[in-house]
Design an enzyme around this catalytic site. Sequence first.
Site, short mmCIF file in Angstrom:
data_model
loop_
_atom_site.label_atom_id
_atom_site.label_comp_id
_atom_site.label_asym_id
_atom_site.label_seq_id
_atom_site.Cartn_x
_atom_site.Cartn_y
_atom_site.Cartn_z
N LYS A 80 -68.43 130.29 -7.00
CA LYS A 80 -69.04 129.07 -7.53
C LYS A 80 -70.56 129.23 -7.54
O LYS A 80 -71.13 129.80 -6.60
CB LYS A 80 -68.63 127.89 -6.64
CG LYS A 80 -69.07 126.52 -7.13
CD LYS A 80 -68.58 125.41 -6.20
CE LYS A 80 -68.94 124.02 -6.70
NZ LYS A 80 -68.49 122.95 -5.78
N SER A 155 -65.85 119.21 -8.16
CA SER A 155 -66.89 119.90 -8.89
C SER A 155 -66.63 121.39 -9.10
O SER A 155 -67.22 122.00 -9.99
CB SER A 155 -68.23 119.73 -8.15
OG SER A 155 -68.18 120.36 -6.89
N SER A 179 -63.89 118.56 -3.80
CA SER A 179 -64.21 119.49 -4.88
C SER A 179 -63.47 120.82 -4.86
O SER A 179 -63.56 121.58 -5.82
CB SER A 179 -65.70 119.78 -4.91
OG SER A 179 -66.35 118.74 -5.56
N1 GLN Z 1 -66.21 114.31 -6.69
C1 GLN Z 1 -66.93 114.02 -5.48
C2 GLN Z 1 -68.36 113.70 -5.80
O1 GLN Z 1 -68.64 113.56 -6.93
C3 GLN Z 1 -66.82 115.17 -4.55
C4 GLN Z 1 -67.68 116.30 -4.95
C5 GLN Z 1 -67.58 117.45 -4.02
O2 GLN Z 1 -66.66 117.56 -3.21
N2 GLN Z 1 -68.56 118.29 -4.09
O3 GLN Z 1 -69.20 113.59 -4.97
#
Ligand code: GLN
Length: 488
Positions: A80, A155, A179
């Site tokens: 990532k 994400s 995420s």
């Molecule tokens: N979707 C969640 C957010 O927007 C979690 C994102 C993540 O785990 N980095 O914060």
Amino acid sequence: MTDAPAYATLKELQRSLEAGECSSRELTQALLDRIEALDGKLGAFLRVTPDEALQQADAADAARRQGRRSPLLGIPLGLKDILCTRGVATTCASRILRDFIPPYDATAVARLRQAGAVFLGKLNMDEFAMGSSCEFSAWQPTRNPWDPTRIPGGSSGGSAAAVAAGFCPATLGTDTGGSIRQPAALCGVVGLKPTYGRVSRYGLIAFASSLDQIGPFARTVEDCALLLNAIAAQDPLDSTSAPVATSDYTECLGREIRGLRVGLPREYFIDGMEPAVEAAVRRAVADLAAQGAEIVEISLPHTEYAVAVYYICATAEASSNLARYDGAHYGYRAAGTRNIIEMYSRSRTEGFGEEVKRRIMLGTYVLSAGFYDAYYSKALKVRTLITRDFAEAFRQVDVIATPTTPGVAFRIGEKLDDPLQMYLSDIFTISANLAGIPGLSLPCGFTAEGLPIGLQLLAPAFEEARLLQVAHAYEQSHDWWRRRPELA
Ligand code: GLN
């Protein structure tokens, strides 16, 4: 080489390398070719690094000839773009880090490098890991390999899509509120968020430091265990990494789950869930019962506050973490500004995307004088209650089973204008981050349209082995993981 290595597991690739059936160079080249041919449609990679990859592959082949053995030696992986890679651009999918080339590796990356892994490139994500759909990348959306009109989740959408598309057997992602688990569920792969403190975050670009954790994506539970073996360790460079001994996470695989108590939290089967998701998860739980697990209904009474608490804590921490992007030290700097205030303000206005700005503003608001007590300190108290819910539940059960997400992959654009709807897709994953416990998502079925569904398993802190054991037991009784999307 043909399609063959694309859907091989890490374990299978390891055996082929070991048996001399292929070299790491051949394997790496075959996957690079596949990425080149197919990723134009998906957008999983932000940057492919063929030269670096082939060099690493040659080094791995040479080391093998000299007798070196390691489970990851010569295995191609993806990372990532939030993880710092020495000499390779790391942008966090943000304009503000467009030209950032880290002079060092994140510890998790360095550990994989030492283990002899090959890095194919950097994977797409929502900017600064803020999002659930990969649509908030400053560079490109990623599409779901099972249906390219849909999102892969976020994400870590690129990390999940790359594994689902057969670009590599495994990848690393990060999980602050879901995420890893949410995109794993939506792309039909396995994703593990380890316990807070299990994996060093040195060199991970910070979003919300009390929640962020690094973890693997793979096609099988065993492959996730192999990656966890490589990255889990205390690290003097990260004072939040835990002084807790690690074990060989593959040892627990294959142990039977008879007598294990599996908790089903009432609060996780809610109105508005997609019926196919609920049905698949209930079937999966019945399968665990058929293997001798005892199913216990439990309650996590403060679940309804989790999303609100998360969006206070995470945004507060983000507003402070992202203060470092000021245009002065590194990253994007607006041109032609006349004074320092204008430089800060224009660099940040031009460098950050809409969602990141929304989070910074929310976070600054909840931390500001007059609102701090009303929002931030109250959220911390409720966070403690959520943590206690789990402590209480784990007195009655060994693991908890839930759906990973309330629905399957949604269409690109569908939730883009409705932040609240987007935030609600994390309703089942967020609590584990607030409580710091490990969570795993694995495929437990498909909808009639062929979209993957994820089963989430949660365990007490540092009990990753138990999670992997239960997940593996379930995986063995199904072949969901063998299904592949049609990409050609
Ligand atoms: N979707 C969640 C957010 O927007 C979690 C994102 C993540 O785990 N980095 O914060």
